[in-house]
Design a protein around this motif. Sequence first.
Motif, PDB file in Angstrom:
ATOM      1  N   GLN A  40       0.935  -1.001   0.039  1.00 23.46           N
ATOM      2  CA  GLN A  40      -0.190   0.077  -0.141  1.00 23.46           C
ATOM      3  C   GLN A  40       0.866   1.176   0.064  1.00 23.46           C
ATOM      4  O   GLN A  40       1.709   1.596   1.077  1.00 23.46           O
ATOM      5  N   ILE A  41       0.768   2.004  -1.139  1.00 24.12           N
ATOM      6  CA  ILE A  41       1.486   3.244  -1.487  1.00 24.12           C
ATOM      7  C   ILE A  41       0.600   4.380  -1.064  1.00 24.12           C
ATOM      8  O   ILE A  41      -0.203   4.473  -1.693  1.00 24.12           O
ATOM      9  N   PRO A  42       0.981   5.447  -0.206  1.00 22.16           N
ATOM     10  CA  PRO A  42       0.013   6.532  -0.098  1.00 22.16           C
ATOM     11  C   PRO A  42      -0.113   7.420  -1.070  1.00 22.16           C
ATOM     12  O   PRO A  42       1.063   7.512  -2.094  1.00 22.16           O
ATOM     13  N   HIS A  43      -1.202   7.795  -1.540  1.00 18.54           N
ATOM     14  CA  HIS A  43      -1.479   8.643  -2.599  1.00 18.54           C
ATOM     15  C   HIS A  43      -0.969  10.065  -2.437  1.00 18.54           C
ATOM     16  O   HIS A  43      -1.653  10.627  -1.126  1.00 18.54           O
ATOM     17  N   VAL A  44      -0.428  10.726  -3.158  1.00 18.16           N
ATOM     18  CA  VAL A  44       0.252  12.440  -2.875  1.00 18.16           C
ATOM     19  C   VAL A  44      -0.256  12.969  -4.329  1.00 18.16           C
ATOM     20  O   VAL A  44       0.086  12.777  -5.242  1.00 18.16           O
ATOM     21  N   ASP A  45      -0.946  14.126  -3.946  1.00 18.06           N
ATOM     22  CA  ASP A  45      -1.560  15.008  -5.006  1.00 18.06           C
ATOM     23  C   ASP A  45      -0.562  16.135  -5.472  1.00 18.06           C
ATOM     24  O   ASP A  45       0.134  16.725  -4.304  1.00 18.06           O
ATOM     25  N   PHE A  46      -0.038  16.098  -6.575  1.00 18.74           N
ATOM     26  CA  PHE A  46       1.100  17.208  -6.791  1.00 18.74           C
ATOM     27  C   PHE A  46       0.073  18.151  -7.641  1.00 18.74           C
ATOM     28  O   PHE A  46      -0.558  18.187  -8.575  1.00 18.74           O
TER      29      PHE A  46
END
Length: 245
Positions: free
Chosen positions: A183-189
């Motif tokens: 599980q890789i955390p989602h990051v908004d760019f």
Amino acid sequence: MAASVRRVVRTVFRVSPSILYPLRQCQGVSLRLCPALRPLALPSQSFCQAVTLQDDSATQAAEALSRYKDRPWEYLESEEYIERYGANPVWLGYRRNHKGGIPPQKTRKTCIRGDKICGNPCPICRDSNIIIHHQNVKLLQQFISPHTGMVYDPTRTGVCMKKQKKLSEAINAARDHGFLPSQIPHVDFTGEDYSNRHDAVGLTPPAPSLESGDNWYHWYGEITPDENEVAKVRKTYKAYLKPGL
């Protein structure tokens, strides 16, 4: 006379069973010499049957242990595991022996030291058929939170620190091999993170600007260096500077 001897012998054997045990083992010799003990003799096949059953059970246990050692995931699908744990995790309901009502902040370092096993070992050390392996996915999933994907703390599961370290290594190896999801955390760019408008990351100016004597970047001319700092640098690197600089 023979009847009285039989009564005395029966009375003695009832009071002291330890006397009967050696006579049972050597019944082929002693009972022949004493006819009064023949009614108390046991069948000769009883010892052979008991030994045979013990050998068979020991052989089956050794075969099961070797099979689970090579393929540890088969134990979690066996009837023995279902009868013992059911559908619950192996650590459910475990409580470590400790004084008072408040458990220790850390679990014990290890449950097995050499040939000595501590009292009430942890959920993994108490069952020899439970083997930690990166392909034993069903076992590893019992120690991972389904909501966060993080490994449970040993204070919750009661696993000793030695087995907890092996669990963490097996879970990381299973994720690397693709047996467990990562599980890789989602990051908004934002768009500014990919912007190339800054002069330091912008397009390279054309070559004629260098021939005309202008600086590569226009803000080079706006920088005024400190004379004292420049003098220190020149003094430090005097031996490496070209003449005239």
